[in-house]
Design a protein around this motif. Structure first.
Motif, PDB file in Angstrom:
ATOM      1  N   GLN A   1       0.864  -1.182   0.000  1.00 36.40           N
ATOM      2  CA  GLN A   1       0.000   0.000   0.000  1.00 36.40           C
ATOM      3  C   GLN A   1       0.898   1.228   0.000  1.00 36.40           C
ATOM      4  OE1 GLN A   1      -3.409  -0.022  -0.157  1.00 36.40           O
ATOM      5  NE2 GLN A   1      -3.259  -2.238  -0.332  1.00 36.40           N
ATOM      6  N   TRP A   2       0.455   2.287  -0.693  1.00 39.24           N
ATOM      7  CA  TRP A   2       1.247   3.500  -0.813  1.00 39.24           C
ATOM      8  C   TRP A   2       0.422   4.715  -0.409  1.00 39.24           C
ATOM      9  CZ3 TRP A   2       1.720  -0.723  -3.800  1.00 39.24           C
ATOM     10  CH2 TRP A   2       2.999  -1.239  -3.979  1.00 39.24           C
ATOM     11  N   SER A   3       1.117   5.756   0.023  1.00 38.71           N
ATOM     12  CA  SER A   3       0.482   7.033   0.352  1.00 38.71           C
ATOM     13  C   SER A   3       0.183   7.780  -0.941  1.00 38.71           C
ATOM     14  CB  SER A   3       1.405   7.868   1.227  1.00 38.71           C
ATOM     15  OG  SER A   3       2.537   8.284   0.475  1.00 38.71           O
ATOM     16  N   THR A   4      -0.553   8.874  -0.833  1.00 42.79           N
ATOM     17  CA  THR A   4      -0.841   9.681  -2.028  1.00 42.79           C
ATOM     18  C   THR A   4       0.423  10.323  -2.581  1.00 42.79           C
ATOM     19  OG1 THR A   4      -1.441  11.544  -0.616  1.00 42.79           O
ATOM     20  CG2 THR A   4      -3.230  10.147  -1.387  1.00 42.79           C
ATOM     21  N   ALA A   5       1.483  10.448  -1.754  1.00 40.58           N
ATOM     22  CA  ALA A   5       2.765  10.995  -2.206  1.00 40.58           C
ATOM     23  C   ALA A   5       3.643   9.920  -2.861  1.00 40.58           C
ATOM     24  CB  ALA A   5       3.506  11.631  -1.041  1.00 40.58           C
ATOM     25  N   GLY A   6       3.172   8.663  -2.877  1.00 38.09           N
ATOM     26  CA  GLY A   6       3.901   7.597  -3.538  1.00 38.09           C
ATOM     27  C   GLY A   6       4.880   6.826  -2.675  1.00 38.09           C
TER      28      GLY A   6
ATOM     29  N   GLU B   1       5.150   9.680   5.349  1.00 44.08           N
ATOM     30  CA  GLU B   1       5.944  10.808   4.859  1.00 44.08           C
ATOM     31  C   GLU B   1       6.837  11.478   5.894  1.00 44.08           C
ATOM     32  OE1 GLU B   1       3.929   9.493   2.149  1.00 44.08           O
ATOM     33  OE2 GLU B   1       2.470  10.746   3.143  1.00 44.08           O
TER      34      GLU B   1
ATOM     35  N   LEU C   1      -2.540   7.104   7.737  1.00 43.56           N
ATOM     36  CA  LEU C   1      -3.346   6.112   7.032  1.00 43.56           C
ATOM     37  C   LEU C   1      -3.722   5.007   8.005  1.00 43.56           C
ATOM     38  CD1 LEU C   1      -1.084   5.837   3.862  1.00 43.56           C
ATOM     39  CD2 LEU C   1      -3.082   7.305   4.180  1.00 43.56           C
TER      40      LEU C   1
ATOM     41  N   THR D   1       2.566  14.749   7.327  1.00 45.24           N
ATOM     42  CA  THR D   1       2.055  13.575   6.635  1.00 45.24           C
ATOM     43  C   THR D   1       0.590  13.311   6.942  1.00 45.24           C
ATOM     44  OG1 THR D   1       2.478  11.262   6.156  1.00 45.24           O
ATOM     45  CG2 THR D   1       2.648  11.910   8.431  1.00 45.24           C
ATOM     46  N   GLU D   2      -0.013  12.537   6.094  1.00 42.47           N
ATOM     47  CA  GLU D   2      -1.341  12.019   6.389  1.00 42.47           C
ATOM     48  C   GLU D   2      -1.179  10.729   7.183  1.00 42.47           C
ATOM     49  OE1 GLU D   2      -3.390  10.560   2.835  1.00 42.47           O
ATOM     50  OE2 GLU D   2      -1.449  10.331   1.869  1.00 42.47           O
TER      51      GLU D   2
END
Length: 63
Positions: free
Chosen positions: A17-22, A46, A53, A50-51
């Motif tokens: 799974q990845w964050s929206t920043a990749g 991040e 998750l 960061t977000e």
């Protein structure tokens, strides 16, 4: 899952799974909790700004 006596890995699960920043979600330390057969993992891939998750799963024990 780690054997606490030998420190060897008993079970592992691929987690892609990845964050929206990749960034891969497990890039930084993460927190995993268990409540009965319900697992919750919180990650902050991040660093600063960061977000957070959250991933959840219900586990069925094997027989």
């Amino acid at each position: 899952m780690i054997d606490l006596k030998s420190h060897g890995v008993i079970r592992d699960v691929p987690f892609q799974q990845w964050s929206t920043a990749g960034h891969v979600a497990t890039r930084n330390p993460f927190k995993m909790t268990a409540d009965g057969n319900h697992l919750t993992m919180k990650v902050a891939p991040e660093g600063n700004g960061t977000e957070i998750l959250t991933y959840e799963a219900t586990v069925t024990p094997t027989k």
